[in-house]
Design an enzyme around this catalytic site. Structure first.
Site, mmCIF file in Angstrom:
data_model
loop_
_atom_site.group_PDB
_atom_site.id
_atom_site.type_symbol
_atom_site.label_atom_id
_atom_site.label_comp_id
_atom_site.label_asym_id
_atom_site.label_seq_id
_atom_site.Cartn_x
_atom_site.Cartn_y
_atom_site.Cartn_z
ATOM 1 N N ASP A 1 3.205 0.352 -8.457
ATOM 2 C CA ASP A 1 2.253 0.872 -7.479
ATOM 3 C C ASP A 1 0.940 1.075 -8.235
ATOM 4 O OD1 ASP A 1 0.653 2.344 -5.764
ATOM 5 O OD2 ASP A 1 2.321 3.477 -4.907
ATOM 6 N N LYS B 1 -6.769 3.267 0.339
ATOM 7 C CA LYS B 1 -7.529 4.106 -0.613
ATOM 8 C C LYS B 1 -8.783 3.363 -1.080
ATOM 9 C CE LYS B 1 -3.834 6.610 -0.157
ATOM 10 N NZ LYS B 1 -3.789 7.679 0.800
ATOM 11 N N TYR C 1 4.855 8.389 -5.708
ATOM 12 C CA TYR C 1 4.312 8.943 -4.460
ATOM 13 C C TYR C 1 5.465 9.466 -3.585
ATOM 14 C CZ TYR C 1 2.091 8.464 0.184
ATOM 15 O OH TYR C 1 1.623 8.663 1.455
#
Ligand SMILES: Cc1ncc(COP(=O)(O)O)c(C=O)c1O
Length: 391
Positions: free
Chosen positions: A184, A209, A112
């Protein structure tokens, strides 16, 4: 505090997440825990003011935080949980806790963007050496480990490009060298992938999320079975003065109760939309590890039990103007830098791709789609009319 793998609970996940964190002490008789807003805690007696482990100040958490942590550990069969005020913070705290001047860290080239930005901007300034690597090398990571390596950080699948890493191979290489591994795990929400069971030391979630699922809160967490690591993480969180608002903890927990049901729908709708996109002449490739011809499919099938609704498509070569025309024509898919909520989203990925160890060449514009909880037939109709705008 116990260490070592935790046995999965006897009941199924949806049962456990419906019931976790609902001790009467936390709920005071309601179905849900209280939202306990507290800075000051009135300590019972002078003797307890300095009692180790005592709850003495709001920044150390309240009943609401405790309820959330009890439910989060159920998702990934973890022993310990630390909360962070954002998913990004959950990614960066392990570096802060475990690396120091002179440390070398290995970071997946596909992580990310803001995790990478933290490494390049802050971690480097603290005197750490950051080496990006292709996470698909699996056991090959052993060759990159140095005596100064402290941490290997992986995101699988990469949340823009969807490569799957061989997590057990990376974990084995890291363990042999005494290096801590961090995954992650936001894409799977922890429902479909259990990195701790595959040998990883820490599993990070952006609860923003899928875990919360409502697109209305920013939050993160770190799960582990290792007592030594949770102690270090909690010390760093305490040093930084990080605080999760009780209202945010409540929102995350409210979403979490329905996580498994939502993930099943995200998976089914995501696959239906992905398979339809594969038939489209405008689409060159669909990047979705659950599709049989995806390069990561074999590893996905071995290590995951399902897929979320987030995947990529590579369009046939098209100009930025055409890509914008497609995106602007979407009516149900919002244009937004997130995923995991009930609403479908799309973004153009190319301007955000930062790579130094790999050179992903897709040969066309890369679009990321987050398939939400709308009816997939409506989403397909929306994509169909928007693809027509490509010209
Ligand atoms: C894979 C991944 N990790 C971490 C984060 C950061 O989460 P947050 O926005 O809660 O800081 C995101 C956000 O998009 C993400 O996609």
């Amino acid at each position: 505090m116990a260490s070592g793998p935790r046995k999965p609970g006897k009941q199924k996940l949806s049962t456990r997440i419906a019931h976790a964190g609902r001790d009467r002490k936390l709920t005071q008789g309601g179905v849900n825990p209280v939202v306990q807003r507290a800075s000051t805690v009135i300590v019972e007696s002078a003797a307890k003011l300095f009692e180790p482990g005592g709850w003495t100040y709001g920044r150390h958490g309240t009943a609401t935080h405790e309820a959330l942590k009890q439910a989060l550990v159920e998702v990934e069969d973890a022993r310990h949980c630390a909360l962070a005020a954002s998913g990004l913070l959950a990614c960066t705290v392990p570096f802060f806790a475990l690396a120091s001047s002179g440390s070398h860290v290995l970071v997946g080239d596909n992580v990310y963007g803001p995790t990478r930005r933290f490494c390049d901007r802050s971690l480097k300034r603290w005197g750490c050496e950051i080496e990006y690597f292709d996470t698909t090398i699996g056991a090959g990571v052993a060759k990159l480990i140095r005596p100064t390596t402290r941490l290997i950080f992986v995101e699988s699948p990469g949340s823009m490009t969807f490569e799957i890493a061989d997590a057990p191979a990376i974990a084995t290489a890291a363990k042999a060298a005494g290096v801590v591994t961090v995954m992650d795990n936001t894409w799977s929400a922890g429902v479909f992938y259990k990195p701790l069971a595959l040998g990883f030391d820490l599993s990070v979630q952006a609860n923003t999320k899928y875990i919360s699922g409502g697109a209305d809160v920013i939050n993160g967490s770190i799960l582990t079975n290792r007592e030594d690591l949770i102690t270090k993480l909690k010390e760093s969180i305490a040093d930084l003065g990080i605080n999760v608002a009780p209202d945010d903890a409540y929102l995350v927990l409210r979403g979490l109760r329905t996580l498994e049901t939502r993930m099943e729908r995200h998976q089914a709708s995501g696959l239906e939309v992905a398979r339809w996109l594969k038939t489209r002449p405008e689409v060159q490739r669909v990047l979705h590890p659950a599709l049989e011809d995806d390069p990561g499919h074999a590893l996905w099938k071995r290590d995951f039990t399902g897929a979320s609704g987030l995947f990529g498509i590579v369009l046939k070569p098209a100009s930025t103007k055409q890509v914008h025309a497609f995106l602007d024509a979407l009516e149900l898919f919002g244009l937004g830098f997130s995923y995991g909520g009930f609403e479908s989203l799309a973004i153009h990925c190319d301007p955000q791709l930062k790579r130094t160890a790999t050179k992903p060449a897709f040969g066309g514009p890369l679009i990321r789609l987050s398939v939400g909880l709308e009816d997939p037939a409506d989403l397909i109709a929306d994509l169909e009319q928007a693809l027509a705008a490509l010209g």
